[in-house]
Scaffold this active site. Structure first.
Site, PDB file in Angstrom:
ATOM      1  N   GLU A   1      43.212  36.599  51.397  1.00 44.25           N
ATOM      2  CA  GLU A   1      42.872  37.451  50.259  1.00 44.25           C
ATOM      3  C   GLU A   1      41.431  37.203  49.819  1.00 44.25           C
ATOM      4  O   GLU A   1      41.112  36.162  49.248  1.00 44.25           O
ATOM      5  CB  GLU A   1      43.829  37.191  49.086  1.00 44.25           C
ATOM      6  CG  GLU A   1      45.286  37.461  49.411  1.00 44.25           C
ATOM      7  CD  GLU A   1      45.566  38.922  49.710  1.00 44.25           C
ATOM      8  OE1 GLU A   1      44.846  39.803  49.178  1.00 44.25           O
ATOM      9  OE2 GLU A   1      46.510  39.189  50.471  1.00 44.25           O
TER      10      GLU A   1
ATOM     11  N   GLU B   1      46.002  37.012  40.028  1.00 44.59           N
ATOM     12  CA  GLU B   1      45.573  37.447  41.362  1.00 44.59           C
ATOM     13  C   GLU B   1      46.635  37.092  42.402  1.00 44.59           C
ATOM     14  O   GLU B   1      46.907  37.885  43.318  1.00 44.59           O
ATOM     15  CB  GLU B   1      44.234  36.816  41.743  1.00 44.59           C
ATOM     16  CG  GLU B   1      43.698  37.278  43.075  1.00 44.59           C
ATOM     17  CD  GLU B   1      43.427  38.774  43.133  1.00 44.59           C
ATOM     18  OE1 GLU B   1      43.919  39.434  44.066  1.00 44.59           O
ATOM     19  OE2 GLU B   1      42.713  39.277  42.247  1.00 44.59           O
TER      20      GLU B   1
END
Length: 122
Positions: free
Chosen positions: A32, A73
């Site tokens: 990510e 996140e």
């Protein structure tokens, strides 16, 4: 099918859960881009919170906002991975889930900026 570790208790369960958590952090960091960028930001802001001459409550708020951003996140990345696992086809509900997760990250960033600004400008 449930995890074979569901029946575990005590220290053994904690160690297994800790291993899963570490694996999740590794996967997020590896896969990510946004998480890596936010970890870099945390690597700057958390030490900065200790360098700045602020009381412990302000420091805790500043660091807490950084950690909250990382948490949100991670949840957003999990939502996106789950949606992509189900289907890569365009679907309004998949878009909604991903957009809402993204909005949560945006609000966490705004929260971080506001708290840091308020603490630094007081």
């Amino acid at each position: 099918m449930e995890s074979p570790h569901k029946g575990k208790t005590g220290i053994r369960r904690l160690l297994i859960a800790f291993g899963y958590s570490c694996a999740g952090l590794r996967e997020a960091f590896r896969n990510e881009d946004a998480f890596r960028q936010e970890v870099l930001l945390a690597g700057v802001l958390v030490p900065l919170a200790f360098v700045l001459e602020r009381d412990m409550a302000a420091r805790a708020l500043m660091i807490g906002c950084v950690l909250l951003l990382l948490i949100v996140e991670l949840v957003n990345s999990a939502i996106e991975a789950t949606v992509d696992r189900i289907s890569l086809d365009d679907h309004r509900l998949a878009k909604r889930a991903k957009d809402i997760g993204s909005a949560a990250v945006l609000l966490s960033l705004v929260n971080l900026a506001l708290v840091w600004a308020l603490v630094l400008l007081r």
